[in-house]
Design an enzyme around this catalytic site. Structure first.
Site, PDB file in Angstrom:
ATOM      1  N   ASP A  19     -36.907 -19.541 -29.628  1.00  0.00           N
ATOM      2  CA  ASP A  19     -35.573 -19.088 -30.026  1.00  0.00           C
ATOM      3  C   ASP A  19     -35.647 -17.893 -30.986  1.00  0.00           C
ATOM      4  OD1 ASP A  19     -32.850 -19.082 -30.114  1.00  0.00           O
ATOM      5  OD2 ASP A  19     -32.643 -20.855 -31.384  1.00  0.00           O
ATOM      6  N   GLY A  20     -34.637 -17.030 -30.924  1.00  0.00           N
ATOM      7  CA  GLY A  20     -34.514 -15.952 -31.908  1.00  0.00           C
ATOM      8  C   GLY A  20     -34.764 -14.555 -31.372  1.00  0.00           C
ATOM      9  N   ASN A  67     -27.771 -20.881 -20.040  1.00  0.00           N
ATOM     10  CA  ASN A  67     -28.016 -19.438 -20.199  1.00  0.00           C
ATOM     11  C   ASN A  67     -27.401 -18.587 -19.072  1.00  0.00           C
ATOM     12  OD1 ASN A  67     -31.326 -19.808 -21.698  1.00  0.00           O
ATOM     13  ND2 ASN A  67     -29.348 -19.523 -22.681  1.00  0.00           N
ATOM     14  N   ARG A  70     -24.552 -16.229 -20.027  1.00  0.00           N
ATOM     15  CA  ARG A  70     -24.761 -14.990 -20.801  1.00  0.00           C
ATOM     16  C   ARG A  70     -24.316 -13.769 -19.988  1.00  0.00           C
ATOM     17  NH1 ARG A  70     -29.946 -15.477 -24.773  1.00  0.00           N
ATOM     18  NH2 ARG A  70     -29.269 -17.416 -25.698  1.00  0.00           N
ATOM     19  N   ARG A 187     -39.735 -25.557 -32.452  1.00  0.00           N
ATOM     20  CA  ARG A 187     -38.589 -24.654 -32.238  1.00  0.00           C
ATOM     21  C   ARG A 187     -38.635 -23.562 -33.295  1.00  0.00           C
ATOM     22  NH1 ARG A 187     -32.551 -25.643 -30.227  1.00  0.00           N
ATOM     23  NH2 ARG A 187     -31.941 -23.460 -30.177  1.00  0.00           N
TER      24      ARG A 187
HETATM   25  C1  FPP Z   1     -33.941 -17.489 -26.843  1.00  0.00           C
HETATM   26  O1  FPP Z   1     -33.594 -16.472 -27.740  1.00  0.00           O
HETATM   27  C2  FPP Z   1     -34.784 -16.975 -25.775  1.00  0.00           C
HETATM   28  C3  FPP Z   1     -34.463 -16.945 -24.448  1.00  0.00           C
HETATM   29  C4  FPP Z   1     -33.187 -17.459 -23.922  1.00  0.00           C
HETATM   30  C5  FPP Z   1     -35.361 -16.349 -23.445  1.00  0.00           C
HETATM   31  C6  FPP Z   1     -36.830 -16.575 -23.631  1.00  0.00           C
HETATM   32  C7  FPP Z   1     -37.527 -15.647 -22.735  1.00  0.00           C
HETATM   33  C8  FPP Z   1     -38.632 -14.964 -23.022  1.00  0.00           C
HETATM   34  C9  FPP Z   1     -39.409 -15.116 -24.268  1.00  0.00           C
HETATM   35  C10 FPP Z   1     -39.073 -13.963 -22.014  1.00  0.00           C
HETATM   36  C11 FPP Z   1     -40.380 -14.153 -21.379  1.00  0.00           C
HETATM   37  C12 FPP Z   1     -40.687 -15.522 -20.938  1.00  0.00           C
HETATM   38  C13 FPP Z   1     -41.741 -15.860 -20.164  1.00  0.00           C
HETATM   39  C14 FPP Z   1     -41.982 -17.299 -19.882  1.00  0.00           C
HETATM   40  C15 FPP Z   1     -42.673 -14.876 -19.599  1.00  0.00           C
HETATM   41  P1  FPP Z   1     -32.055 -16.071 -27.881  1.00  0.00           P
HETATM   42  O2  FPP Z   1     -31.775 -14.963 -26.930  1.00  0.00           O
HETATM   43  O3  FPP Z   1     -31.189 -17.282 -27.712  1.00  0.00           O
HETATM   44  O4  FPP Z   1     -32.029 -15.549 -29.365  1.00  0.00           O
HETATM   45  P2  FPP Z   1     -30.838 -15.638 -30.421  1.00  0.00           P
HETATM   46  O5  FPP Z   1     -30.584 -17.100 -30.663  1.00  0.00           O
HETATM   47  O6  FPP Z   1     -31.401 -14.952 -31.623  1.00  0.00           O
HETATM   48  O7  FPP Z   1     -29.672 -14.921 -29.816  1.00  0.00           O
END
Ligand code: FPP
Length: 245
Positions: A19-20, A67, A70, A187
């Site tokens: 996350d983040g 998701n 989004r 997490r």
């Molecule tokens: C959460 O952060 C992250 C995601 C929804 C996507 C995770 C994907 C990757 C790390 C890309 C690559 C993955 C692989 C397996 C190659 P957020 O967007 O919810 O962050 P926020 O809470 O700060 O908005």
């Protein structure tokens, strides 16, 4: 730092809610997708570090059923990034004996993503150093609902009786049927929620929350999580005294 990790007390299964990414990008005045790009680098480092330590199963929450809500551009970029990362990283991962596994509603993913995943899954199916499971279009309640439907159908068809339904049968009907329970759930980003991730599988997991945003999550943070895990006493409902007997 690595020397402080006990090799004989590693979590068999580490799961991570990465996350983040969005906040990491926002802090730098960048588009959210730049955070996902940087997050993909953390994925590579984390997979390599888990492999080097000898962790046998690593499960990453990459995309939840929620998701899909989004913005279209973010979803499309994430899908492209996934294909690109898997294609790029799995040449090396394959050499290191890593098997790719995916859990979630895979049919809901774009056909191109499904094709890419199934090719790599097939190619790496006999690797046994580590299983890297990517949770994609994954929701634990949906997984549990599918499990109940499949088991109910077997009861209706008289393949099994109601008395045959036990923990093992349930486990065998989850997406994670071939994985052990999660030992350590991490997490990042300071949020302290499970967000519909592996609800059945984390029944006895140790939970570890850290403030680092996923794109900043490095090997040293993974080590800190594992060290924290190793300091804990896992009682599985028993007393401390019973464990030392
Ligand atoms: C959460 O952060 C992250 C995601 C929804 C996507 C995770 C994907 C990757 C790390 C890309 C690559 C993955 C692989 C397996 C190659 P957020 O967007 O919810 O962050 P926020 O809470 O700060 O908005």
């Amino acid at each position: 730092m690595k020397e402080t990790i006990q090799k004989d007390n590693l979590p068999q299964h580490v799961a991570i809610i990465m996350d983040g990414n969005g906040r990491w990008a926002k802090k730098r005045g960048l588009y959210r997708v730049a955070g996902h790009e940087k997050g993909a680098e953390s994925v590579r480092e984390c997979v390599e570090s888990c492999g080097n330590l000898g962790v046998k199963n690593l499960t990453l929450f990459a995309f939840s059923t929620e998701n899909w809500k989004r913005p279209k551009l973010e979803v499309e970029t994430l899908m492209r990034l996934l294909i690109r990362s898997i294609r790029k990283e799995f040449t090396e991962f394959h050499k290191n004996g890593i098997r790719l596994n995916c859990v979630g509603n895979i049919e809901s993913l774009p056909k191109k993503v499904q094709k890419e995943l199934s090719e790599v899954i097939e190619k790496t199916k006999d690797n046994n150093n580590m299983t890297l499971t990517i949770a994609l279009s994954y929701g634990s309640r949906e997984e549990i609902k599918c499990m109940v439907q499949r088991i109910s159908q077997k009861v209706v068809d008289k393949e099994i009786g109601v008395e045959d339904i036990n923990d093992q049968l349930i486990q065998e009907h989850l997406y994670t049927f071939d994985l052990p329970d999660v030992d350590l759930l991490i997490r990042t980003s300071g949020e302290k929620r499970i967000s519909n991730f592996l609800l059945w599988q984390i029944a006895y997991a140790e939970l570890y929350f850290c403030d680092v945003l996923w794109p900043d999550f490095k090997t040293e943070h993974l080590y800190e999580a594992i060290e924290s895990y190793q300091k804990r006493e896992r009682r599985f409902g028993k007393t401390s005294e019973q464990l030392t007997k």
